[in-house]
Enzyme design. Structure first.
Site, PDB file in Angstrom:
ATOM      1  N   THR A 167       0.850  -1.106  -0.014  1.00  0.00           N
ATOM      2  CA  THR A 167      -0.105   0.079  -0.023  1.00  0.00           C
ATOM      3  C   THR A 167       0.810   1.328  -0.017  1.00  0.00           C
ATOM      4  OG1 THR A 167      -1.414   1.312   1.461  1.00  0.00           O
ATOM      5  CG2 THR A 167      -0.176  -0.298   2.594  1.00  0.00           C
ATOM      6  N   ASP A 168       0.438   2.344  -0.594  1.00  0.00           N
ATOM      7  CA  ASP A 168       1.244   3.704  -0.613  1.00  0.00           C
ATOM      8  C   ASP A 168       1.056   4.141   0.927  1.00  0.00           C
ATOM      9  OD1 ASP A 168      -1.593   4.364  -0.127  1.00  0.00           O
ATOM     10  OD2 ASP A 168      -1.469   5.772  -1.747  1.00  0.00           O
ATOM     11  N   GLU A 169       0.396   3.636   1.953  1.00  0.00           N
ATOM     12  CA  GLU A 169       0.409   4.127   3.262  1.00  0.00           C
ATOM     13  C   GLU A 169       1.754   3.818   3.992  1.00  0.00           C
ATOM     14  OE1 GLU A 169      -3.059   2.989   5.714  1.00  0.00           O
ATOM     15  OE2 GLU A 169      -4.201   3.344   4.075  1.00  0.00           O
ATOM     16  N   TYR A 211      -1.768  -0.930  11.131  1.00  0.00           N
ATOM     17  CA  TYR A 211      -1.885  -1.518   9.922  1.00  0.00           C
ATOM     18  C   TYR A 211      -0.743  -1.157   8.878  1.00  0.00           C
ATOM     19  CZ  TYR A 211      -3.254  -1.729   4.883  1.00  0.00           C
ATOM     20  OH  TYR A 211      -3.138  -2.111   3.480  1.00  0.00           O
ATOM     21  N   LYS A 228       2.198  -3.275   7.444  1.00  0.00           N
ATOM     22  CA  LYS A 228       2.656  -3.728   5.843  1.00  0.00           C
ATOM     23  C   LYS A 228       4.095  -2.973   5.385  1.00  0.00           C
ATOM     24  CE  LYS A 228       0.172  -4.707   2.864  1.00  0.00           C
ATOM     25  NZ  LYS A 228      -0.308  -5.857   2.540  1.00  0.00           N
TER      26      LYS A 228
END
Ligand code: NAD
Ligand code: TDX
Length: 321
Positions: free
Chosen positions: A121-123, A148, A152
Site C-alpha cells: 500500500t502507499d500508506e 496497519y 505492511k
C-alpha cells in the site's frame, strides 16, 4: 500455463485478481484464504472449477504454506488484515498476519525458488501535507502511521531483505486506495453507499479534508498481472490513477449519484493519527510496463460500484454497516 498461489483470494482485491487472471490468461489458481470476516467464498462464485481451488487456511501456517508454494510457479500475496480502524482497536492480528504471514511465504518461496509478488500500500510512506503538491515515489522514506500501515511497511522490508540476502525472485507493488465491487462495507465508499441503501446517513471523519488517491480495483490488478509477466526482480512499482480527492468531495459525489442532499452526512470524531493526504506518482510504472488505468472517469466508476451494491444486497447485508 502457470499455476498461481493467490493468498487472500477471497477478499476484495484478491478475488478481483482471481477473476481477472482466469479471464485473461490460461493460468490455474490455488487460493489460500483463512476466510476471516473479510473473506467470502461467494466472491469466487461462478469461476471454472477445473482451474481454481480454494484452500481454507492461514498464511502463518508454515507447513501448509510450504506445501502449497512447492506446487506453484508464482505466488501473489494479497492476504492481510487491511482495515486501519480495526488496527487501532486491536493491533495484534495485524502484526501476526501481515508480518508473520509474509515471513512464512518468503521462507517457502526461498526454499522452492518460486517467483513472488508482494501486494502493498502507499500508506507505508506515511502522509503528505494537505495543501502541497508533493507525491510519493518509490524512493520516498517509509514513515507509516498506524498499526496497519506499519505492519505492511515491515512486510515490505522483509521482502526487500529476502531479495538482497537470499536472492529470491520478488517484486513489490504499493497501490493507492482501491474502489469497486466486492469491497467490504467497513471501507469508506461501500460503507457510505450501504448506509444510504439502508436508510442511514454516511459518516465523515473529522473535517473531511483528508485526501485519498483512488484507483479502480480492475486497474490495480491489470498492473499486477503486467508485473508478474514482465516486472523486474527486486523492483518496487507504484500503482495509482492520479485521482486525488478529499473525503468530503467523494461523499458529495456519492450523495449526488444516489439522489440525496449534500448535507445528509453524520460528522463523527476524527480517526486517531488520521493520515492527511496520500498521493503517488505512478509515472515510472506506466513508462516501464506500458500499463494505463482504464477507469479514468471516477463518477462513472462510482456509479457502477453503487449499482453493484444495489444489485448484490445478499453479498453485503450479513455484515454490520
Ligand atoms: P480484504 O480485507 O478485503 O481481504 C483480505 C483477505 O485476506 C480476506 O479474504 C481474508 O480472509 C484474508 N486473510 C486475512 N488474514 C489471513 C490469514 N492469516 N491467512 C489467510 N488469509 C487471510 O483486503 P483487500 O482490501 O482486498 O486488500 C488486499 C491486499 O491489498 C492487502 O495486502 C492490502 O494491504 C493491500 N492494499 C489494499 C488497498 C485497498 O484500498 N483496499 C490498497 C492498497 C493495498
Ligand atoms: O465511515 C468512514 N468515514 C470516513 O470519513 C470511513 C470508513 C472512512 N472515512 C475516511 C477515512 C479515510 O480518510 O475515509 C478515508 C478512507 O478510509 P478507509 O476506507 O478506511 O481507507 P484508508 O484508511 O484510506 O485505507 C485504505 O487504503 C489503503 C485501505 O483500507 C487500506 O487497506 C489500503 O492499504
Amino acid at each position: 500455463m502457470t499455476h498461481l498461489l493467490v493468498t487472500g483470494g477471497a477478499g476484495f482485491i484478491g478475488s478481483n485478481f482471481v477473476h481477472r487472471a482466469l479471464e485473461r490468461t490460461d493460468h490455474t489458481v490455488t487460493v489460500l484464504d483463512r476466510l476471516t470476516y473479510a473473506g467470502d467464498p461467494a466472491s469466487l462464485a461462478g469461476l471454472p472449477e477445473d482451474r481454481v481451488e480454494l484452500v481454507v487456511g492461514d498464511v502463518c501456517d508454515r507447513g501448509l504454506v510450504d506445501a502449497l508454494v512447492a506446487r506453484a510457479d508464482a505466488v501473489v500475496h494479497f492476504a492481510a488484515e487491511s482495515h486501519n480502524d480495526n488496527s487501532l482497536a486491536d493491533p495484534g492480528p495485524f502484526v501476526h498476519t501481515n508480518l508473520v504471514g509474509t515471513f512464512s511465504l518468503l521462507e517457502a518461496v526461498r526454499a522452492h525458488d518460486v517467483r513472488y509478488h508482494h501486494i502493498s500500500t502507499d500508506e507505508v510512506y506515511g502522509d503528505l501535507p494537505l495543501d502541497g503538491n508533493e507525491l510519493f515515489t518509490p524512493e520516498s522514506p517509509y514513515r507509516p502511521s498506524s498499526p496497519y500501515s506499519s505492519s505492511k511497511a515491515g512486510s515490505d522490508l522483509l521482502v526487500r531483505a529476502w531479495v538482497r540476502s537470499f536472492g529470491i525472485r520478488a517484486t513489490i507493488s504499493n497501490c493507492s486506495n482501491n474502489y469497486g465491487p466486492r469491497q467490504h462495507v467497513e471501507k469508506f465508499i461501500p460503507n457510505a453507499v450501504t448506509r444510504l441503501l439502508t436508510g442511514r446517513r454516511p459518516r465523515l471523519y473529522g473535517d473531511g479534508r483528508n485526501v485519498r488517491d483512488w484507483v479502480h480495483v480492475d486497474d490495480h490488478n491489470a498492473a499486477v498481472l503486467r508485473i508478474l509477466e514482465s516486472g523486474r526482480i527486486g523492483q518496487t512499482y507504484l500503482i495509482g490513477a492520479d485521482c486525488r480527492l478529499s473525503n468530503r468531495d467523494v461523499l458529495g459525489r456519492i450523495l449526488a449519484l444516489m439522489g440525496h442532499d449534500p448535507d445528509e452526512v453524520d460528522h463523527v470524531p476524527d480517526r486517531p493519527g488520521h493520515d492527511l493526504r496520500y498521493g503517488l506518482d505512478p509515472s515510472a510504472t506506466r513508462a516501464e510496463l506500458g500499463w494505463e488505468p482504464v477507469h479514468r472517469d471516477f463518477d462513472a466508476g462510482l456509479a457502477e460500484t453503487i449499482d453493484w451494491y444495489r444489485a448484490n444486497r445478499k453479498w453485503w447485508e450479513p455484515s454490520p454497516v
